[in-house]
Design a protein around this motif. Structure first.
Motif, PDB file in Angstrom:
ATOM      1  N   MET A 116     -17.877   2.295  -0.154  1.00 26.84           N
ATOM      2  CA  MET A 116     -17.939   1.408  -1.602  1.00 26.84           C
ATOM      3  C   MET A 116     -16.716   0.922  -1.777  1.00 26.84           C
ATOM      4  SD  MET A 116     -21.154   1.310  -2.127  1.00 26.84           S
ATOM      5  CE  MET A 116     -21.019   0.326  -3.766  1.00 26.84           C
ATOM      6  N   THR A 117     -16.594  -0.261  -1.108  1.00 25.80           N
ATOM      7  CA  THR A 117     -15.148  -0.939  -1.312  1.00 25.80           C
ATOM      8  C   THR A 117     -15.194  -1.603  -2.812  1.00 25.80           C
ATOM      9  OG1 THR A 117     -15.967  -2.965  -0.665  1.00 25.80           O
ATOM     10  CG2 THR A 117     -14.976  -1.522   1.152  1.00 25.80           C
ATOM     11  N   PRO A 118     -14.041  -1.885  -3.190  1.00 25.27           N
ATOM     12  CA  PRO A 118     -14.211  -2.555  -4.705  1.00 25.27           C
ATOM     13  C   PRO A 118     -14.909  -3.806  -4.666  1.00 25.27           C
ATOM     14  CG  PRO A 118     -11.947  -1.760  -4.073  1.00 25.27           C
ATOM     15  CD  PRO A 118     -12.676  -1.724  -3.085  1.00 25.27           C
ATOM     16  N   GLU A 119     -14.893  -4.622  -3.478  1.00 27.18           N
ATOM     17  CA  GLU A 119     -15.661  -5.574  -3.389  1.00 27.18           C
ATOM     18  C   GLU A 119     -17.127  -5.288  -3.407  1.00 27.18           C
ATOM     19  OE1 GLU A 119     -13.131  -4.827  -1.403  1.00 27.18           O
ATOM     20  OE2 GLU A 119     -11.581  -6.217  -2.101  1.00 27.18           O
ATOM     21  N   ARG A 120     -17.679  -4.259  -2.619  1.00 29.75           N
ATOM     22  CA  ARG A 120     -19.132  -4.011  -2.756  1.00 29.75           C
ATOM     23  C   ARG A 120     -19.462  -3.512  -4.124  1.00 29.75           C
ATOM     24  NH1 ARG A 120     -19.578  -1.327   3.383  1.00 29.75           N
ATOM     25  NH2 ARG A 120     -20.065  -3.271   4.448  1.00 29.75           N
ATOM     26  N   GLY A 157      -6.366  -3.472   4.334  1.00 28.28           N
ATOM     27  CA  GLY A 157      -5.989  -1.960   4.714  1.00 28.28           C
ATOM     28  C   GLY A 157      -7.270  -1.222   5.338  1.00 28.28           C
ATOM     29  N   CYS A 158      -8.371  -2.015   5.542  1.00 23.47           N
ATOM     30  CA  CYS A 158      -9.342  -1.220   6.072  1.00 23.47           C
ATOM     31  C   CYS A 158     -10.419  -2.217   6.750  1.00 23.47           C
ATOM     32  CB  CYS A 158     -10.108  -0.087   5.336  1.00 23.47           C
ATOM     33  SG  CYS A 158     -11.148  -1.217   3.983  1.00 23.47           S
ATOM     34  N   ALA A 159     -10.833  -1.755   8.020  1.00 28.58           N
ATOM     35  CA  ALA A 159     -11.646  -2.627   8.864  1.00 28.58           C
ATOM     36  C   ALA A 159     -13.026  -2.617   8.130  1.00 28.58           C
ATOM     37  CB  ALA A 159     -12.084  -1.807  10.013  1.00 28.58           C
ATOM     38  N   VAL A 160     -13.543  -1.934   7.427  1.00 27.91           N
ATOM     39  CA  VAL A 160     -14.891  -1.985   6.612  1.00 27.91           C
ATOM     40  C   VAL A 160     -14.863  -3.333   5.748  1.00 27.91           C
ATOM     41  CG1 VAL A 160     -14.222  -0.457   4.449  1.00 27.91           C
ATOM     42  CG2 VAL A 160     -16.570  -0.845   5.126  1.00 27.91           C
ATOM     43  N   ASN A 161     -13.802  -3.606   5.184  1.00 27.08           N
ATOM     44  CA  ASN A 161     -13.827  -4.789   4.376  1.00 27.08           C
ATOM     45  C   ASN A 161     -12.763  -6.038   4.830  1.00 27.08           C
ATOM     46  OD1 ASN A 161     -14.610  -5.641   1.655  1.00 27.08           O
ATOM     47  ND2 ASN A 161     -12.624  -5.472   0.821  1.00 27.08           N
ATOM     48  N   GLY A 162     -11.949  -5.525   5.722  1.00 29.74           N
ATOM     49  CA  GLY A 162     -10.799  -6.565   6.042  1.00 29.74           C
ATOM     50  C   GLY A 162     -11.557  -8.071   6.813  1.00 29.74           C
ATOM     51  N   ALA A 178      -2.744 -10.432   1.322  1.00 32.11           N
ATOM     52  CA  ALA A 178      -2.719  -9.022   1.493  1.00 32.11           C
ATOM     53  C   ALA A 178      -3.303  -8.409   0.533  1.00 32.11           C
ATOM     54  CB  ALA A 178      -1.272  -8.610   1.332  1.00 32.11           C
ATOM     55  N   CYS A 179      -4.258  -7.119   0.891  1.00 27.86           N
ATOM     56  CA  CYS A 179      -4.939  -6.599  -0.040  1.00 27.86           C
ATOM     57  C   CYS A 179      -4.223  -5.626  -0.732  1.00 27.86           C
ATOM     58  CB  CYS A 179      -6.134  -5.803   0.757  1.00 27.86           C
ATOM     59  SG  CYS A 179      -5.820  -4.157   1.128  1.00 27.86           S
ATOM     60  N   PRO A 180      -4.681  -5.410  -2.142  1.00 26.61           N
ATOM     61  CA  PRO A 180      -3.645  -4.399  -3.013  1.00 26.61           C
ATOM     62  C   PRO A 180      -3.774  -3.096  -2.486  1.00 26.61           C
ATOM     63  CG  PRO A 180      -6.054  -4.754  -4.073  1.00 26.61           C
ATOM     64  CD  PRO A 180      -6.086  -5.803  -2.720  1.00 26.61           C
ATOM     65  N   THR A 181      -4.548  -2.803  -1.565  1.00 26.60           N
ATOM     66  CA  THR A 181      -4.809  -1.109  -0.830  1.00 26.60           C
ATOM     67  C   THR A 181      -5.495  -0.310  -2.108  1.00 26.60           C
ATOM     68  OG1 THR A 181      -2.842  -0.052  -1.841  1.00 26.60           O
ATOM     69  CG2 THR A 181      -2.702  -1.413   0.079  1.00 26.60           C
ATOM     70  N   CYS A 182      -6.167   0.677  -1.426  1.00 29.02           N
ATOM     71  CA  CYS A 182      -7.093   1.490  -2.300  1.00 29.02           C
ATOM     72  C   CYS A 182      -7.129   2.856  -1.537  1.00 29.02           C
ATOM     73  CB  CYS A 182      -8.289   1.132  -2.748  1.00 29.02           C
ATOM     74  SG  CYS A 182      -9.538   0.786  -1.435  1.00 29.02           S
ATOM     75  N   GLY A 183      -8.043   3.436  -2.061  1.00 32.56           N
ATOM     76  CA  GLY A 183      -8.000   4.922  -1.376  1.00 32.56           C
ATOM     77  C   GLY A 183      -8.617   5.018   0.161  1.00 32.56           C
ATOM     78  N   ARG A 184      -8.828   3.743   0.716  1.00 27.83           N
ATOM     79  CA  ARG A 184      -9.566   3.641   1.840  1.00 27.83           C
ATOM     80  C   ARG A 184      -8.573   3.187   2.861  1.00 27.83           C
ATOM     81  NH1 ARG A 184     -12.600   1.834  -1.785  1.00 27.83           N
ATOM     82  NH2 ARG A 184     -14.626   2.904  -2.345  1.00 27.83           N
ATOM     83  N   LEU A 185      -7.389   2.822   2.289  1.00 25.32           N
ATOM     84  CA  LEU A 185      -6.206   2.687   3.224  1.00 25.32           C
ATOM     85  C   LEU A 185      -6.077   3.468   4.342  1.00 25.32           C
ATOM     86  CD1 LEU A 185      -3.939   0.654   3.547  1.00 25.32           C
ATOM     87  CD2 LEU A 185      -2.564   2.306   2.242  1.00 25.32           C
ATOM     88  N   GLN A 186      -5.890   2.992   5.667  1.00 27.22           N
ATOM     89  CA  GLN A 186      -5.868   3.889   6.637  1.00 27.22           C
ATOM     90  C   GLN A 186      -4.640   3.856   7.545  1.00 27.22           C
ATOM     91  OE1 GLN A 186      -9.396   4.202   8.576  1.00 27.22           O
ATOM     92  NE2 GLN A 186     -10.500   5.101   6.888  1.00 27.22           N
TER      93      GLN A 186
HETATM   94  S1  SF4 Z   1     -11.463  -1.636   0.608  1.00 25.73           S
HETATM   95 FE1  SF4 Z   1      -9.959  -1.873   2.445  1.00 25.73          FE
HETATM   96  S2  SF4 Z   1      -9.473  -4.047   2.237  1.00 25.73           S
HETATM   97 FE2  SF4 Z   1     -10.279  -3.542   0.186  1.00 25.73          FE
HETATM   98  S3  SF4 Z   1      -8.391  -2.921  -1.026  1.00 25.73           S
HETATM   99 FE3  SF4 Z   1      -9.320  -1.036  -0.084  1.00 25.73          FE
HETATM  100  S4  SF4 Z   1      -8.104  -0.963   1.815  1.00 25.73           S
HETATM  101 FE4  SF4 Z   1      -7.764  -2.700   1.101  1.00 25.73          FE
END
Ligand code: SF4
Length: 446
Positions: free
Chosen positions: A378-382, A297-302, A262-270
């Motif tokens: 800009m996801t954390p991973e990106r 939490g989001c399709a962009v990254n999931g 499970a991702c930690p969630t962030c401001g992109r959580l929908q």
């Molecule tokens: S970018 Fe998407 S998948 Fe990554 S932590 Fe945020 S909500 Fe979760």
């Protein structure tokens, strides 16, 4: 260093390369047969390989006969001070007896217990505890507590060897995590016998789990330890078992049941991921297979981040995506995500562990994803990838981002400067706000 010797606690092999055994201890009054047996069955269902019961009184030793006969997993009788109870436990058929030779009443009584254990083929767990070291080691304990603990343990081992007894495992308990790690590392180099690991009196479910994960996890990652027990201040012994399994699963030492990512969630959580992830975790408890399931939490990254997951869900706006191994299976309304996820998982098992794909549903899901994916977010991973690439290649952040977004040129760059903020720290955050049209958008929890 992994132990060389192997013993058997009932049918469970311990040491000598056997899988690390999960152990716990009942919290009931042992002589209360109904309560004790209920707890033993509960911990066995949770995955305990071996269970220990306290035997402080005659009636507890008496109860052992029934407990041993009815238990689905091997029983260790836990004895302190009274060698007569140790003898009775062996005669009652206990699969193993735990005792501290230093407090059982002297060498003759230890020899008496060993003689009976030999006659019955009963293994012992012998050990020392930082809180009850022999008097002659007290000064050393003050100067060097690790050496004192290891010396006490090796003296116990030498006593067993003088009695020509090798059917035992050793435990060395400390409330200190660093001392647990250091002393077991040292002892594992000095003796070939299996080691039982635990951080004694670790604390509550939260702090105790963390201390145990750090202490035992470090040793297990080194290949040290043959049985583990997580000591938690809870009446629910099955919680100890669950934590032990999570540690073993995290280190890929053993498999049991699904693995939830499970991702930690962030401001992109929908979507309401707090609720969803708890529900998914609870429903996965009904499955025994080591299937990997992700909730992101989001399709962009999931999808990309969990492309190894057997099944997964991601949220986006009012719809979510169900996918398998990085490939969309279908889109469903967010409120149906969990039910539909488990329908797919059940279809997979009903078809003999084959993912069931409906190509038209998958194509519709892909189209929907293309239309709705926030390819510039800009996801954390990106951001991390951007920083790493920029640092390594000395390329400008803009060039790196451009290459990352290659193929996403249909996406509007949003207001302001398209890209170009410096990499790292505040720069990355500023870029996030500039580039992403959804930056700062949050799921609102009602
Ligand atoms: S970018 Fe998407 S998948 Fe990554 S932590 Fe945020 S909500 Fe979760």
């Amino acid at each position: 260093m992994a132990s060389k010797n192997q013993i058997h606690v009932g049918p469970v092999a311990v040491g000598g390369g056997a899988p690390v055994a999960v152990q716990t201890m009942t919290k009931t009054e042992t002589a209360n047969l109904a309560a004790t047996m209920a707890q033993i069955r509960t911990v066995a269902d949770a995955g305990a390989d071996i269970v220990r019961v306290a035997v402080p009184r005659e009636q507890d030793a008496e109860a052992l006969k029934t407990i041993v006969a009815q238990s689905p997993i091997p029983i260790i009788a836990d004895i302190y001070f009274n060698h007569t109870l140790a003898l009775k436990a062996i005669e009652a058929g206990a699969h193993c007896v735990r005792l501290n030779p230093g407090n059982i009443g002297g060498p003759e009584k230890v020899a008496e217990v060993i003689a009976l254990a030999k006659a019955h083929g009963t293994p012992l767990r012998v050990g020392v505890n930082s809180g009850s070291l022999p008097k002659h080691l007290r000064e050393l304990e003050y100067e060097n507590p690790i050496e004192a603990l290891v010396t006490a343990a090796t003296e116990t081992v030498e006593l067993m060897e003088r009695l020509q007894f090798e059917n035992f495992k050793v435990s060395m308990k400390s409330t200190s995590v660093p001392n647990t790690i250091a002393s077991n590392r040292l002892l594992s180099q000095r003796i070939p016998y299996p080691l039982h690991l635990g951080v004694t009196e670790a604390g509550t479910k939260w702090s105790g789990s963390l201390k145990s994960a750090v202490g035992l996890g470090t040793l297990l990652a080194d290949g040290i330890g043959d049985t583990i027990r997580i000591s938690l201040s809870t009446f629910h012994a099955e919680e100890e078992v669950k934590v032990a399994w999570e540690i073993l699963k995290a280190l890929k030492l053993r498999e049991r049941g699904p693995d939830l990512i499970a991702c930690p969630t962030c401001g992109r959580l929908q979507f309401d991921m707090d609720r969803v992830v708890i529900e998914v975790e609870q429903r996965l408890e009904a499955y025994e297979d080591p299937i990997e399931v992700s909730v992101l939490g989001c399709a962009v990254n999931g999808i990309g981040e969990a492309r190894h997951a057997d099944f997964g869900i991601t949220g986006a706006k009012d719809m979510g995506m169900i996918y398998s191994k990085g490939e969309p299976l279908k889109k469903v309304p967010t409120e149906q995500l969990v039910d539909e996820l488990f329908k797919e998982i059940d279809r997979y098992y009903a078809a003999g562990k084959t993912v069931q794909r409906d190509e038209s549903a998958a194509a519709e899901a892909r189209r929907w994803l293309e239309e709705n994916e926030d390819a510039t977010a800009m996801t954390p991973e990106r951001i991390a990838a951007l920083e790493a690439a920029a640092a390594e290649n000395d390329a400008s952040a803009a060039e790196v981002l451009e290459s990352m977004l290659d193929g996403a040129d249909q996406v509007d760059d949003g207001p302001g400067e398209p890209v170009g903020a410096p990499s790292g720290g505040d720069g990355a955050a500023a870029m996030d706000e500039t580039v992403s049209p959804v930056a700062g958008r949050r799921f609102s929890r009602s």
